[in-house]
Design a protein around this motif. Structure first.
Motif, PDB file in Angstrom:
ATOM      1  N   ASP A 103      -9.687  10.757  10.099  1.00 51.21           N
ATOM      2  CA  ASP A 103      -8.680  11.470   9.431  1.00 51.21           C
ATOM      3  C   ASP A 103      -9.046  13.038   9.175  1.00 51.21           C
ATOM      4  O   ASP A 103      -7.877  13.749   9.050  1.00 51.21           O
ATOM      5  CB  ASP A 103      -7.857  10.849   8.463  1.00 51.21           C
ATOM      6  CG  ASP A 103      -9.050  10.631   7.215  1.00 51.21           C
ATOM      7  OD1 ASP A 103      -9.953  11.349   7.002  1.00 51.21           O
ATOM      8  OD2 ASP A 103      -8.825   9.670   6.404  1.00 51.21           O
ATOM      9  N   SER A 124      -4.111  11.639   3.990  1.00 46.20           N
ATOM     10  CA  SER A 124      -3.200  12.267   4.569  1.00 46.20           C
ATOM     11  C   SER A 124      -3.013  13.809   3.968  1.00 46.20           C
ATOM     12  O   SER A 124      -3.373  13.797   2.874  1.00 46.20           O
ATOM     13  CB  SER A 124      -1.881  11.795   4.510  1.00 46.20           C
ATOM     14  OG  SER A 124      -1.872  10.569   5.243  1.00 46.20           O
ATOM     15  N   ASP A 145      -3.822   7.151   1.323  1.00 46.78           N
ATOM     16  CA  ASP A 145      -2.204   6.929   1.802  1.00 46.78           C
ATOM     17  C   ASP A 145      -2.289   5.498   2.602  1.00 46.78           C
ATOM     18  O   ASP A 145      -2.563   5.629   3.915  1.00 46.78           O
ATOM     19  CB  ASP A 145      -1.969   8.087   2.991  1.00 46.78           C
ATOM     20  CG  ASP A 145      -0.402   7.988   3.443  1.00 46.78           C
ATOM     21  OD1 ASP A 145       0.092   6.930   3.386  1.00 46.78           O
ATOM     22  OD2 ASP A 145       0.181   8.963   4.152  1.00 46.78           O
ATOM     23  N   ALA A 182       0.581  12.530   7.566  1.00 49.84           N
ATOM     24  CA  ALA A 182       0.755  11.242   7.496  1.00 49.84           C
ATOM     25  C   ALA A 182       0.959  10.221   8.639  1.00 49.84           C
ATOM     26  O   ALA A 182       0.812   9.047   8.389  1.00 49.84           O
ATOM     27  CB  ALA A 182       2.070  10.957   6.583  1.00 49.84           C
ATOM     28  N   LYS A 190      -0.436   5.076   5.873  1.00 52.24           N
ATOM     29  CA  LYS A 190      -1.043   5.745   7.116  1.00 52.24           C
ATOM     30  C   LYS A 190      -2.061   4.766   7.438  1.00 52.24           C
ATOM     31  O   LYS A 190      -2.342   4.265   8.697  1.00 52.24           O
ATOM     32  CB  LYS A 190      -1.494   6.947   6.876  1.00 52.24           C
ATOM     33  CG  LYS A 190      -2.576   7.700   7.749  1.00 52.24           C
ATOM     34  CD  LYS A 190      -2.972   8.930   7.322  1.00 52.24           C
ATOM     35  CE  LYS A 190      -3.935   9.437   8.533  1.00 52.24           C
ATOM     36  NZ  LYS A 190      -3.978  10.999   8.534  1.00 52.24           N
TER      37      LYS A 190
END
Length: 568
Positions: free
Chosen positions: A513, A432, A530, A448, A533
């Motif tokens: 991501d 993130s 993260d 996030a 996430k």
């Protein structure tokens, strides 16, 4: 995530335009609530996917002990065993070869023998890796006078003949282009539609007319030289079955003669004192408008040898099935995939650069995050309610080498490929971008509660609709469709394993991501993920897979893959 090197930029309009943002972000609240109620069993099972389990698996897969998981390598094999052992404990059905979880893939390693690869012209020695590179993996020696043949093609229906007035027998041919670079105005489809007697490539002409060897000056000269330099001193692994396929598909183009790619300075030396200078030959080749052919001075003789060392190796996809509950629908599969390989170490040649004494590129986000997500999903499916269709898990090998594992699986599947109703690909879902991050190298990293969704409507609007409906009714992540833009310069569409499934007409959704500062570097480490996430994205994909697997009908295919996308 495979690094973008040789993908051709696709034409504008190739990708299906995304829905307007308002249509995607909205949705009647009552409809969402009703949808949420129907998802309740899947949502309950999704809660079995936890940050703690994901973190534990990422730390193993992205540990130094795995050595960066290069393909092939002992570390990658160890990761495969780790995955298979977990599947066995979960009682997931093996779906590899011979009742195992492994689909074995034979590789051939071809490496230049640097001590026996050399070139000489008029007493001047040229060095491999500095002055010239082999342009094909053919071991041999050539020593002969030289003849420049322009593009080197004969296409009789078009009155094209590069050899008028030229004799190539017992000579080394210099070709402006590669073995398959066609003269301007011709396409490969046109040539292959002709009778075999109507055309000859430079390679087939050289072989049939007694040439001793070839010197290629490719149109994409700088790129070809950089690409060749990346193999200097390294093994060049290829999938054996792909090599055989290529030979079969490229009859007339395949080079069985020793051949080299000269540097610009070597080319200048070759054409010193000739009617055209080396820079003119290079410029004409790059422009696709080569200088007319001519024989070089008869006293000028080039001698070169290309010597190779070959060995074999193997790698493997890891494949398992959670069998469906419906007697008929269990014969169909929802495929969920991730690649478990990475780029190895600072000496592996995959772009990994040592930093602060750390030489191992652990690939925590790329793609231990996806690998771990699949393991948690497999556990959730085996411990929870079985969906009607079967769930096919494939951990692909060699994604970083050119999508090897997914190409192999879709060409030589261990289940009927026409029974795969959709493929959900997970490649990097663990990072993130903090709100205060001003690093421009992280500008495309998602937040996030955000994830890129790629290609969800390329073949099936129904699958795209379902994906968004599930998300709105569940965790309501921010879906970012940036990489569905037609002129996306990163070309994410063709850079991960979903691509090979889509080529076979299977609807896909790719979750990603974003590229970040630690991509393909030792700093892509587990502590930077993260995990909140990672958990949320994995749970969302799990519920989507459950819905596809429980639907009365497979996702309807309402589009064809554009030609521009198929040909990359």
């Amino acid at each position: 995530m495979r690094r973008f090197l040789l993908i051709v930029i696709i034409a504008a309009g190739a990708l299906v335009p995304p829905l307007p943002s308002a249509a995607r972000a909205g949705g009647d609240s009552q409809t969402a609530a009703a949808a949420s109620a129907t998802l309740a069993p899947a949502i309950k099972d999704a809660e079995r996917i936890t940050q703690a389990a994901l973190r534990e698996d990422v730390q193993v897969i992205a540990s130094d002990e795995m050595g960066g998981r290069d393909t092939p390598s002992p570390g990658l094999d160890a990761a495969a065993r780790f995955i298979a052992d977990r599947l066995a404990k979960l009682k997931v059905t093996p779906a590899g070869d011979d009742g195992t979880y492994f689909q074995s893939i034979a590789l051939r390693s071809t490496q230049v023998d640097t001590q026996r690869t050399r070139a000489e012209l008029a007493g001047r020695q040229f060095r491999y890796g500095t002055d010239f590179l082999p342009s094909s993996y053919v071991s041999g020696e050539a020593s002969a006078p030289l003849v420049y043949v322009g593009h080197g093609w004969v296409v009789r229906p078009k009155n094209i003949n590069a050899y008028e007035g030229l004799d190539v027998r017992d000579k080394i041919m210099i070709v402006a282009g590669s073995s398959s670079s066609l003269p301007k105005g011709l396409t490969l489809e046109e040539v292959r539609a002709m009778k075999a007697s109507d055309w000859e490539s430079p390679v087939s002409y050289a072989q049939r007319n007694g040439a001793r060897g070839l010197v290629f000056v490719p149109r994409n000269f700088d790129r070809a030289w950089r690409r060749g330099l990346r193999t200097v001193g390294r093994s060049a692994y290829q999938v054996e079955r792909f090599i055989d396929e290529e030979k079969s598909d490229n009859k007339g183009f395949e080079n069985g003669l020793p051949s080299i790619l000269p540097s610009a300075s070597m080319l200048e030396a070759i054409f010193a004192g000739e009617p055209a200078k080396g820079e003119e030959i290079l410029r004409g080749s790059v422009a696709g408008e080569p200088v007319k052919g001519f024989a070089l001075q008869p006293s000028k003789r080039l001698t070169f040898s290309t010597r190779l060392k070959t060995s074999t190796a193997k790698t493997q996809n890891v494949v398992g099935i959670v069998e469906g509950s419906d007697r008929e629908l269990r014969k169909e599969y929802v495929a969920i995939g991730a690649h478990y390989d990475h780029v190895g170490t600072g000496t592996s040649g995959g772009g990994c650069r040592p930093k602060d004494g750390d030489t191992i590129c652990n690939g925590a986000d790329d793609d231990a995050s996806g690998t771990a997500a699949l393991l948690s999903m497999a556990a959730a499916f085996t411990e929870g309610r079985r969906p009607r269709r079967s769930i096919l898990f494939v951990w692909h090998t060699g994604e970083e080498k050119g999508l090897w594992g997914s190409e192999y699986f879709t060409k030589y599947p261990t289940v009927p490929i026409d029974k795969v109703v959709a493929q959900l690909n997970i490649d990097m879902i663990g990072r993130s971008r903090p709100a205060a991050d001003a690093n421009t190298r992280n500008r495309m990293l998602t937040g996030a509660d955000e994830i890129y969704v790629v290609g969800s409507r390329v073949l099936s609007a129904e699958l795209g609709d379902l994906n968004e409906r599930v998300n709105r009714a569940y965790l309501n992540l921010k879906y970012n469709f940036h990489y569905d833009e037609p002129n996306d310069p990163e070309q994410l569409w063709a850079r991960s394993d979903h691509f090979n499934y889509a080529l076979r007409g299977i609807p896909i959704v790719f979750f990603f991501d974003g590229i970040h500062e630690d991509y393909h570097q030792p700093s892509d480490s587990p502590e930077k993920l993260d995990y909140r996430k990672l958990e949320r994205v994995a749970r969302t994909i799990f519920v989507l897979a459950s819905e596809v697997a429980n639907a009365p009908q497979r996702p309807a295919i309402d589009k064809k893959l554009p030609v521009e996308m198929r040909e990359r």
